[in-house]
Design a protein around this motif. Structure first.
Motif, PDB file in Angstrom:
ATOM      1  N   LEU A 128       0.772  -1.233  -0.061  1.00  0.00           N
ATOM      2  CA  LEU A 128      -0.015   0.098  -0.036  1.00  0.00           C
ATOM      3  C   LEU A 128       0.770   1.139   0.043  1.00  0.00           C
ATOM      4  N   PRO A 129       0.334   2.526  -0.570  1.00  0.00           N
ATOM      5  CA  PRO A 129       1.183   3.559  -0.256  1.00  0.00           C
ATOM      6  C   PRO A 129       1.347   4.025   0.950  1.00  0.00           C
ATOM      7  N   PRO A 130       2.345   4.981   1.436  1.00  0.00           N
ATOM      8  CA  PRO A 130       2.370   5.444   2.824  1.00  0.00           C
ATOM      9  C   PRO A 130       1.293   5.613   3.529  1.00  0.00           C
ATOM     10  N   LEU A 131       1.003   5.853   4.650  1.00  0.00           N
ATOM     11  CA  LEU A 131      -0.233   5.987   5.258  1.00  0.00           C
ATOM     12  C   LEU A 131      -0.344   7.574   5.592  1.00  0.00           C
ATOM     13  N   ASN A 132      -1.276   8.309   5.180  1.00  0.00           N
ATOM     14  CA  ASN A 132      -1.396   9.620   5.280  1.00  0.00           C
ATOM     15  C   ASN A 132      -1.719   9.836   6.789  1.00  0.00           C
ATOM     16  N   VAL A 133      -0.900  10.789   7.513  1.00  0.00           N
ATOM     17  CA  VAL A 133      -1.085  10.955   9.042  1.00  0.00           C
ATOM     18  C   VAL A 133      -1.173  12.510   9.454  1.00  0.00           C
ATOM     19  N   LEU A 134      -2.154  12.673  10.229  1.00  0.00           N
ATOM     20  CA  LEU A 134      -2.076  14.022  10.788  1.00  0.00           C
ATOM     21  C   LEU A 134      -1.933  13.969  12.274  1.00  0.00           C
ATOM     22  N   VAL A 135      -1.101  14.891  12.705  1.00  0.00           N
ATOM     23  CA  VAL A 135      -1.008  15.086  14.291  1.00  0.00           C
ATOM     24  C   VAL A 135      -2.169  15.433  14.841  1.00  0.00           C
ATOM     25  N   ALA A 189      -7.639  29.906  14.838  1.00  0.00           N
ATOM     26  CA  ALA A 189      -6.491  30.606  14.590  1.00  0.00           C
ATOM     27  C   ALA A 189      -5.123  30.146  15.025  1.00  0.00           C
ATOM     28  N   ARG A 190      -5.064  29.463  16.212  1.00  0.00           N
ATOM     29  CA  ARG A 190      -4.088  29.207  16.798  1.00  0.00           C
ATOM     30  C   ARG A 190      -3.434  27.739  16.072  1.00  0.00           C
ATOM     31  N   MET A 191      -4.556  27.142  15.611  1.00  0.00           N
ATOM     32  CA  MET A 191      -4.206  25.878  14.745  1.00  0.00           C
ATOM     33  C   MET A 191      -3.537  26.274  13.516  1.00  0.00           C
ATOM     34  N   LYS A 192      -3.857  27.185  12.867  1.00  0.00           N
ATOM     35  CA  LYS A 192      -3.475  27.739  11.590  1.00  0.00           C
ATOM     36  C   LYS A 192      -2.095  28.203  11.741  1.00  0.00           C
ATOM     37  N   ALA A 193      -1.681  28.764  12.878  1.00  0.00           N
ATOM     38  CA  ALA A 193      -0.448  29.341  13.074  1.00  0.00           C
ATOM     39  C   ALA A 193       0.505  28.016  13.291  1.00  0.00           C
ATOM     40  N   LEU A 194       0.194  27.076  13.774  1.00  0.00           N
ATOM     41  CA  LEU A 194       0.905  25.941  14.000  1.00  0.00           C
ATOM     42  C   LEU A 194       0.982  25.166  12.675  1.00  0.00           C
ATOM     43  N   PHE A 195       0.032  25.046  11.993  1.00  0.00           N
ATOM     44  CA  PHE A 195      -0.017  24.422  10.835  1.00  0.00           C
ATOM     45  C   PHE A 195       0.952  25.112   9.693  1.00  0.00           C
ATOM     46  N   ASP A 196       1.057  26.427   9.746  1.00  0.00           N
ATOM     47  CA  ASP A 196       1.831  27.237   8.730  1.00  0.00           C
ATOM     48  C   ASP A 196       3.240  27.094   9.110  1.00  0.00           C
ATOM     49  N   ALA A 197       3.603  26.858  10.390  1.00  0.00           N
ATOM     50  CA  ALA A 197       5.022  26.702  10.783  1.00  0.00           C
ATOM     51  C   ALA A 197       5.239  25.242  10.393  1.00  0.00           C
ATOM     52  N   LEU A 198       4.551  24.317  10.559  1.00  0.00           N
ATOM     53  CA  LEU A 198       4.677  23.004   9.939  1.00  0.00           C
ATOM     54  C   LEU A 198       4.811  23.010   8.504  1.00  0.00           C
ATOM     55  N   ALA A 199       4.000  23.504   7.774  1.00  0.00           N
ATOM     56  CA  ALA A 199       4.122  23.594   6.316  1.00  0.00           C
ATOM     57  C   ALA A 199       5.545  24.298   6.050  1.00  0.00           C
ATOM     58  N   GLY A 200       5.564  25.409   6.788  1.00  0.00           N
ATOM     59  CA  GLY A 200       7.180  25.793   6.129  1.00  0.00           C
ATOM     60  C   GLY A 200       8.222  24.867   6.517  1.00  0.00           C
ATOM     61  N   GLN A 201       8.160  23.894   7.196  1.00  0.00           N
ATOM     62  CA  GLN A 201       9.283  22.979   7.479  1.00  0.00           C
ATOM     63  C   GLN A 201       9.186  21.790   6.573  1.00  0.00           C
ATOM     64  N   TYR A 202       8.051  21.359   6.266  1.00  0.00           N
ATOM     65  CA  TYR A 202       7.603  19.885   5.396  1.00  0.00           C
ATOM     66  C   TYR A 202       6.915  20.419   4.361  1.00  0.00           C
ATOM     67  N   ARG A 203       7.542  20.110   2.974  1.00  0.00           N
ATOM     68  CA  ARG A 203       6.759  20.531   1.769  1.00  0.00           C
ATOM     69  C   ARG A 203       5.501  19.766   1.502  1.00  0.00           C
ATOM     70  N   GLN A 204       5.458  18.486   2.102  1.00  0.00           N
ATOM     71  CA  GLN A 204       4.358  17.630   1.834  1.00  0.00           C
ATOM     72  C   GLN A 204       3.006  17.908   2.787  1.00  0.00           C
ATOM     73  N   VAL A 205       3.273  19.022   3.786  1.00  0.00           N
ATOM     74  CA  VAL A 205       2.199  19.140   4.697  1.00  0.00           C
ATOM     75  C   VAL A 205       1.025  20.027   4.194  1.00  0.00           C
ATOM     76  N   ASP A 206      -0.392  19.616   3.747  1.00  0.00           N
ATOM     77  CA  ASP A 206      -1.101  20.490   2.866  1.00  0.00           C
ATOM     78  C   ASP A 206      -2.469  20.342   3.766  1.00  0.00           C
ATOM     79  N   THR A 207      -2.612  19.681   5.033  1.00  0.00           N
ATOM     80  CA  THR A 207      -3.994  19.492   5.338  1.00  0.00           C
ATOM     81  C   THR A 207      -3.973  20.030   6.789  1.00  0.00           C
ATOM     82  N   LEU A 208      -5.052  20.813   7.133  1.00  0.00           N
ATOM     83  CA  LEU A 208      -5.339  21.262   8.446  1.00  0.00           C
ATOM     84  C   LEU A 208      -6.800  20.748   8.323  1.00  0.00           C
ATOM     85  N   SER A 209      -7.116  19.906   9.361  1.00  0.00           N
ATOM     86  CA  SER A 209      -8.550  19.364   9.537  1.00  0.00           C
ATOM     87  C   SER A 209      -9.154  19.724  10.800  1.00  0.00           C
ATOM     88  N   MET A 210     -10.184  20.624  10.591  1.00  0.00           N
ATOM     89  CA  MET A 210     -10.699  21.442  11.765  1.00  0.00           C
ATOM     90  C   MET A 210     -11.918  21.965  11.211  1.00  0.00           C
TER      91      MET A 210
END
Length: 247
Positions: A128-135, A189-210
């Motif tokens: 199977l492809p790698p499992l997509n994971v959210l923190v 808004a605090r989640m979005k800030a965390l997400f933006d920081a993570l996406a800036g570090q990992y180019r594959q990060v594209d999902t904010l589920s909320m």
């Protein structure tokens, strides 16, 4: 049967995205406690909602469904084996269910500890492809909810990103249901800030589920790329099969 409810939700999403000047988020239909027949009907409605030749972000790819319990999801997957669906685990996952979850789901949105990362990576089938994971982040520090603390996100994300059988895609949260919309929006808004920081570090990060049925607009305004909607699509939920058994 579900077309009217689905259209109403899609209209809410489109209006929220337009008002906020943001892209249309993806819709995850939360099917926990719903029978397999309801999932099949909703999948048909989701497919029919996409104009010919188009691929709206809110209904992109295969119809996606969110489940809280591994065993309940496995039963539905067995009943719907002829359907092409995308399955997301959105409930707390115990480590002793990691083997089944790693093989059965396309996404696990509730990863909140190193031990679970290792178990999912170990049991993700090679075919199977790698499992997509959210923190999962406990953004309001609620004792009744799972999820890591905001300050723990970078370290946990690094552990996930180091696993070749897992694909770090972003973050998920269930903010406290404050009656004050302003407090909910602050959490988003605090989640979005965390997400933006993570996406800036990992180019594959594209999902904010909320965002869920009663706060779609607030979540979209703050940058949700995926919303998890159950009640507004299926109506009030009944008691799930084998109530009382924890997965």
């Amino acid at each position: 049967m579900y077309a009217q409810a689905l259209n109403a939700v899609l209209e809410r999403l489109a209006a929220a995205a337009r008002d906020a000047g943001r892209p249309l988020p993806r819709l995850l239909a939360v099917s926990k406690t719903q029978p397999a027949t309801a999932v099949a009907e909703m999948a048909s409605a989701l497919r029919a909602s996409i104009p010919p030749g188009a691929s709206a972000a809110g209904t992109a790819c295969a119809p996606a469904f969110g489940e809280n319990y591994v065993q309940e999801a496995l039963a539905k997957q067995s009943a719907l084996v002829s359907e092409t669906l995308e399955w997301h685990l959105i409930g707390h996952l115990q480590s002793n269910k990691a083997r089944e979850a790693a093989a059965a789901f396309d996404w696990v949105q509730t990863v909140d500890r190193d031990k679970l990362v290792a178990a999912l990576a170990r049991h993700r089938p090679a075919g199977l492809p790698p499992l997509n994971v959210l923190v999962q982040v406990n953004i309001d520090d609620e004792s009744s909810k799972h999820g890591c603390a905001p300050e723990e996100v970078p370290a946990l994300a690094a552990v996930i990103a180091a696993q070749p059988r897992l694909l770090l895609r972003g973050l998920m949260a269930i903010p406290a249901p404050h009656p004050d919309p302003g407090r909910r929006r602050d959490a988003f808004a605090r989640m979005k800030a965390l997400f933006d920081a993570l996406a800036g570090q990992y180019r594959q990060v594209d999902t904010l589920s909320m965002g869920m049925s009663d706060d779609i607009e607030l979540a979209v305004a703050e940058g949700a790329t995926m919303v998890r909607v159950g009640t507004a699509l299926f109506g009030a939920r009944g008691q799930r099969p084998e109530a009382g058994i924890r997965d």
